[in-house]
Design a protein around this motif. Structure first.
Motif, PDB file in Angstrom:
ATOM      1  N   VAL A 159      -1.326 -30.900 -30.733  1.00 37.16           N
ATOM      2  CA  VAL A 159      -0.467 -31.804 -31.485  1.00 37.16           C
ATOM      3  C   VAL A 159      -0.997 -31.859 -32.909  1.00 37.16           C
ATOM      4  N   THR A 160      -0.143 -31.564 -33.885  1.00 43.14           N
ATOM      5  CA  THR A 160      -0.565 -31.567 -35.285  1.00 43.14           C
ATOM      6  C   THR A 160       0.337 -32.469 -36.117  1.00 43.14           C
ATOM      7  N   VAL A 161      -0.222 -33.000 -37.194  1.00 40.82           N
ATOM      8  CA  VAL A 161       0.524 -33.841 -38.127  1.00 40.82           C
ATOM      9  C   VAL A 161       0.952 -32.974 -39.300  1.00 40.82           C
ATOM     10  N   ARG A 162       2.262 -32.827 -39.475  1.00 34.31           N
ATOM     11  CA  ARG A 162       2.762 -32.049 -40.610  1.00 34.31           C
ATOM     12  C   ARG A 162       2.766 -32.899 -41.862  1.00 34.31           C
ATOM     13  N   ASP A 163       3.204 -34.144 -41.740  1.00 39.11           N
ATOM     14  CA  ASP A 163       3.207 -35.123 -42.817  1.00 39.11           C
ATOM     15  C   ASP A 163       3.270 -36.494 -42.162  1.00 39.11           C
ATOM     16  N   PRO A 164       3.195 -37.593 -42.906  1.00 33.65           N
ATOM     17  CA  PRO A 164       3.140 -38.923 -42.272  1.00 33.65           C
ATOM     18  C   PRO A 164       4.313 -39.242 -41.358  1.00 33.65           C
ATOM     19  N   GLY A 165       5.414 -38.523 -41.511  1.00 38.54           N
ATOM     20  CA  GLY A 165       6.572 -38.806 -40.674  1.00 38.54           C
ATOM     21  C   GLY A 165       6.937 -37.704 -39.706  1.00 38.54           C
ATOM     22  N   THR A 166       6.050 -36.701 -39.538  1.00 39.00           N
ATOM     23  CA  THR A 166       6.398 -35.552 -38.697  1.00 39.00           C
ATOM     24  C   THR A 166       5.220 -35.091 -37.855  1.00 39.00           C
ATOM     25  N   VAL A 167       5.494 -34.905 -36.564  1.00 41.03           N
ATOM     26  CA  VAL A 167       4.507 -34.389 -35.620  1.00 41.03           C
ATOM     27  C   VAL A 167       5.048 -33.102 -35.018  1.00 41.03           C
ATOM     28  N   VAL A 168       4.161 -32.117 -34.834  1.00 43.82           N
ATOM     29  CA  VAL A 168       4.557 -30.846 -34.229  1.00 43.82           C
ATOM     30  C   VAL A 168       3.749 -30.634 -32.949  1.00 43.82           C
ATOM     31  N   LEU A 169       4.474 -30.370 -31.858  1.00 46.59           N
ATOM     32  CA  LEU A 169       3.831 -30.062 -30.580  1.00 46.59           C
ATOM     33  C   LEU A 169       3.909 -28.560 -30.352  1.00 46.59           C
ATOM     34  N   SER A 170       2.744 -27.910 -30.265  1.00 48.08           N
ATOM     35  CA  SER A 170       2.679 -26.475 -29.977  1.00 48.08           C
ATOM     36  C   SER A 170       2.501 -26.294 -28.474  1.00 48.08           C
ATOM     37  N   LEU A 171       3.321 -25.408 -27.902  1.00 51.42           N
ATOM     38  CA  LEU A 171       3.384 -25.280 -26.451  1.00 51.42           C
ATOM     39  C   LEU A 171       2.852 -23.934 -25.983  1.00 51.42           C
ATOM     40  N   SER A 172       2.314 -23.933 -24.781  1.00 50.01           N
ATOM     41  CA  SER A 172       1.850 -22.690 -24.174  1.00 50.01           C
ATOM     42  C   SER A 172       3.026 -21.844 -23.700  1.00 50.01           C
ATOM     43  N   GLN A 173       4.156 -22.492 -23.438  1.00 53.80           N
ATOM     44  CA  GLN A 173       5.375 -21.818 -23.002  1.00 53.80           C
ATOM     45  C   GLN A 173       6.543 -22.749 -23.302  1.00 53.80           C
ATOM     46  N   PRO A 174       7.751 -22.244 -23.355  1.00 54.04           N
ATOM     47  CA  PRO A 174       8.905 -23.141 -23.504  1.00 54.04           C
ATOM     48  C   PRO A 174       8.934 -24.164 -22.374  1.00 54.04           C
ATOM     49  N   ASP A 175       9.352 -25.382 -22.703  1.00 54.84           N
ATOM     50  CA  ASP A 175       9.336 -26.462 -21.716  1.00 54.84           C
ATOM     51  C   ASP A 175      10.619 -27.280 -21.859  1.00 54.84           C
ATOM     52  N   ALA A 176      11.596 -26.968 -20.999  1.00 55.61           N
ATOM     53  CA  ALA A 176      12.892 -27.642 -21.075  1.00 55.61           C
ATOM     54  C   ALA A 176      12.809 -29.118 -20.722  1.00 55.61           C
ATOM     55  N   SER A 177      11.740 -29.534 -20.047  1.00 48.54           N
ATOM     56  CA  SER A 177      11.631 -30.929 -19.613  1.00 48.54           C
ATOM     57  C   SER A 177      10.996 -31.841 -20.651  1.00 48.54           C
ATOM     58  N   LEU A 178      10.407 -31.285 -21.700  1.00 44.46           N
ATOM     59  CA  LEU A 178       9.563 -32.068 -22.584  1.00 44.46           C
ATOM     60  C   LEU A 178      10.279 -33.237 -23.276  1.00 44.46           C
ATOM     61  N   PRO A 179      11.511 -33.083 -23.773  1.00 40.26           N
ATOM     62  CA  PRO A 179      12.176 -34.253 -24.366  1.00 40.26           C
ATOM     63  C   PRO A 179      12.296 -35.420 -23.381  1.00 40.26           C
ATOM     64  N   SER A 180      12.597 -35.117 -22.106  1.00 38.89           N
ATOM     65  CA  SER A 180      12.695 -36.198 -21.127  1.00 38.89           C
ATOM     66  C   SER A 180      11.320 -36.808 -20.835  1.00 38.89           C
ATOM     67  N   VAL A 181      10.267 -36.005 -20.896  1.00 39.39           N
ATOM     68  CA  VAL A 181       8.909 -36.511 -20.706  1.00 39.39           C
ATOM     69  C   VAL A 181       8.553 -37.503 -21.816  1.00 39.39           C
ATOM     70  N   LEU A 182       8.968 -37.198 -23.039  1.00 37.72           N
ATOM     71  CA  LEU A 182       8.677 -38.073 -24.178  1.00 37.72           C
ATOM     72  C   LEU A 182       9.572 -39.302 -24.197  1.00 37.72           C
ATOM     73  N   ALA A 183      10.497 -39.386 -23.242  1.00 35.77           N
ATOM     74  CA  ALA A 183      11.320 -40.589 -23.068  1.00 35.77           C
ATOM     75  C   ALA A 183      10.747 -41.477 -21.968  1.00 35.77           C
ATOM     76  N   ASP A 184       9.502 -41.213 -21.603  1.00 35.58           N
ATOM     77  CA  ASP A 184       8.832 -42.033 -20.593  1.00 35.58           C
ATOM     78  C   ASP A 184       7.420 -42.327 -21.078  1.00 35.58           C
ATOM     79  N   ARG A 185       6.506 -42.635 -20.145  1.00 35.29           N
ATOM     80  CA  ARG A 185       5.180 -43.108 -20.543  1.00 35.29           C
ATOM     81  C   ARG A 185       4.448 -42.119 -21.439  1.00 35.29           C
ATOM     82  N   ALA A 186       4.676 -40.815 -21.249  1.00 34.52           N
ATOM     83  CA  ALA A 186       4.005 -39.831 -22.093  1.00 34.52           C
ATOM     84  C   ALA A 186       4.472 -39.921 -23.543  1.00 34.52           C
ATOM     85  N   GLY A 187       5.607 -40.568 -23.789  1.00 32.11           N
ATOM     86  CA  GLY A 187       6.106 -40.757 -25.149  1.00 32.11           C
ATOM     87  C   GLY A 187       5.817 -42.131 -25.710  1.00 32.11           C
ATOM     88  N   MET A 188       5.084 -42.981 -24.951  1.00 34.80           N
ATOM     89  CA  MET A 188       4.716 -44.304 -25.455  1.00 34.80           C
ATOM     90  C   MET A 188       3.549 -44.160 -26.431  1.00 34.80           C
TER      91      MET A 188
END
Length: 539
Positions: A159-188
């Motif tokens: 996880v890297t900070v591009r600027d104060p308002g932007t975060v970039v998640l680098s993945l080992s592989q494409p992950d179609a579930s990740l947006p839904s994961v960030l809509a739960d405790r992992a996104g708190m």
């Protein structure tokens, strides 16, 4: 640890079902009710007035109020009022931004996810929300040894900070579930100042961004939250205070609703819901859930997460006995007797409402003859002893007794080990069980119903199931963006799981929440979360 053992051989299926019917008879009519008052409903659209305290009755004691370490639905209920996420769901269960400003942007190769973070938000301690705070929480979810989020975020490498308002998640592989994961405790996202101060004890004084802020907790009694003046939309919050109270018996929650000591009752038993027919002071929020209840089998044949782990049981070493146990059960009859047909039979982790559900996959019916044959062919002395650990609630005891009676007819001697919920959870984590009746509140994306329970070494894989092929299938399914191809991948997974049966899926509960008609603006979607942000007392 509060434990009660109920068991031995039952006097037969008909006797057990008759006993269950007697238990139900004083509470509600037998069989399904078709009145419109029990139809689906998720939103009270009335506009509330300002002020007041809302007391919410929870079905069990939440575990740690730490988004990284928590693993219970009741904790999610509390988080829904005090810990916002990067994303959330709307009424149609579509992902929408919450602490993010827009939906995530995925790179063409699917290996990067860019999240824009809102800059008008502050944590309850006054610390501003920014990309650095997001990174700190995501890193903690990934790296804390006791994290329950590692399986959900397994594809995130950095996880890297591009600027104060932007975060970039680098993945080992494409992950179609990740947006839904960030809509739960992992996104708190948690206050970095509180994380530095409290470390692993964050759950004792949690500080997040939310309409309400944590005030106090008395274990076994209540959790108190108050409207947060630092919240970015504080002027829109009607309630002054929310108090969560622990009431493990559904009938007690109902009695407190009727006496006006609480205004919301969570996870109501179907028999209690049916008994409210015609009660003009109560309103029902009902929706089909994405979760399930099932029997987790301890499949360990060596070792375990704790010295007390159970290993080498007949069910662990002989998959054909797990098949026999599953075939001894009549899911439709369990639903009818225990849940008044208000739930739905289930035999897999992907709910019918999911875009990835295969309509051609159907649950096998009860096949007592084959079940008995498989037990006999095992060569073990009969009846085969099985200890089933269950929550010590009236509903779960009733369910356990029906399962006990059905399986006993196939040649199993099922003994029920009834435990308080927190003790049951601890036993599950330690592998201290043979078979465990437990529920999962469910996720929209199928991976959220599978990876954490079935992947080798995953934090919620209490049964110790390990299968390299299943691990590979789970990983492969995440890389597929085409809906049809991903549906086929999950069908193949479910077919494999139906052979191994690490979890015997039983039924899919409905979300049943009762509330006082005095409370307006309440929302309860298919994820079962009680949303109090827009709630308040009717004027």
């Amino acid at each position: 640890m509060a434990v009660r053992t109920i068991g031995g051989r039952s006097r037969g299926l008909l006797g057990a079902l008759a006993a269950a019917a007697v238990l139900l008879a004083g509470c509600a009519p037998m069989g399904p009710t078709t009145g419109t008052e029990f139809g689906e409903r998720s939103v009270d659209a009335r506009t509330p007035g300002r002020g007041g305290s809302a007391q919410v009755a929870l079905a069990s004691e939440p575990d740690l109020l730490d988004p990284t370490q928590s693993s219970t639905l009741v904790a999610r209920q509390v988080f829904a009022s005090m810990c916002e996420k990067l994303y959330d769901y709307d009424e149609s269960m579509t992902i929408v931004p919450q602490l993010a400003t827009e939906l995530p942007q995925t790179s063409p190769d699917g290996r990067q996810l860019t999240v824009s973070v809102r800059r008008d938000a502050r944590f309850a301690d006054g610390t501003p929300l920014d990309a650095a705070a997001v990174k700190k929480s995501l890193d903690r979810h990934l790296q804390l040894e006791s994290s329950s989020r590692t399986a959900e975020l397994a594809s995130v490498e950095e996880v890297t900070v591009r600027d104060p308002g932007t975060v970039v998640l680098s993945l080992s592989q494409p992950d179609a579930s990740l947006p839904s994961v960030l809509a739960d405790r992992a996104g708190m996202i948690m206050s970095p100042q509180a994380l530095d101060r409290l470390g692993e004890d964050f759950g004792t004084e949690p500080v997040c961004v939310g309409p309400f802020a944590f005030v106090s907790r008395a274990i076994g009694d209540r959790i108190v939250l108050r409207r947060d003046p630092n919240y970015y939309a504080a002027d829109e919050i009607a309630l002054d205070e929310v108090i969560y109270r622990v009431m493990t018996d559904s009938s007690v929650r109902l009695a407190n609703l009727r006496s006006r000591d609480v205004v919301v009752g969570d996870q109501m038993a179907p028999v209690d819901v049916l008994s409210t027919s015609g009660d003009g002071e109560l309103q029902l929020f009902r929706s089909p859930s994405f979760g399930y209840y099932g029997l987790t089998v301890n499949t360990r044949t060596s070792g375990g997460p704790a010295p007390g782990a159970v290993v080498d049981t007949p069910l662990a070493t002989r998959p054909e006995l797990r098949t026999a146990f599953a075939l001894s059960l009549d899911r439709a009859l369990i639903n009818k007797i225990a849940f008044q047909d208000m739930y739905a039979p289930a035999c897999g982790p992907v709910p019918p409402a999911s875009a990835y559900a295969d309509p051609d996959l159907v649950c096998p019916g009860r096949d007592l003859e084959r079940a008995r044959r498989l037990v006999a062919e095992s060569g073990l002395p009969t009846p085969v002893s099985v200890e089933l650990s269950i929550p010590n609630t009236a509903n779960d005891l009733r369910t356990g007794q029906i399962i006990q009676a059905m399986a006993n007819e196939a040649g199993f001697d099922v003994r029920l080990r009834a435990m308080e919920f927190t003790s049951l959870l601890e036993a599950g984590k330690n592998g201290d069980f043979e078979m465990l009746l437990s529920g999962w509140s469910g996720r929209v994306d199928p991976n959220g119903n599978m990876a954490s329970f079935l992947r080798s070494g995953a934090p919620n894989n209490y049964g110790g199931y390990a299968n390299d092929e299943v691990d590979a299938q789970l990983a492969e399914a995440l890389t597929i963006s085409d809906v049809g191809k991903r549906r086929a991948a999950y069908r193949a997974l479910q077919e494999r799981l139906a052979e191994d049966l690490p979890i015997i899926y039983l039924f899919r509960p409905s979300s049943l929440v009762l509330a006082s008609n005095r409370l307006a603006g309440l929302r309860v979607y298919a994820d079962g979360l009680i949303r109090l942000r827009d709630a308040g007392y009717a004027t």
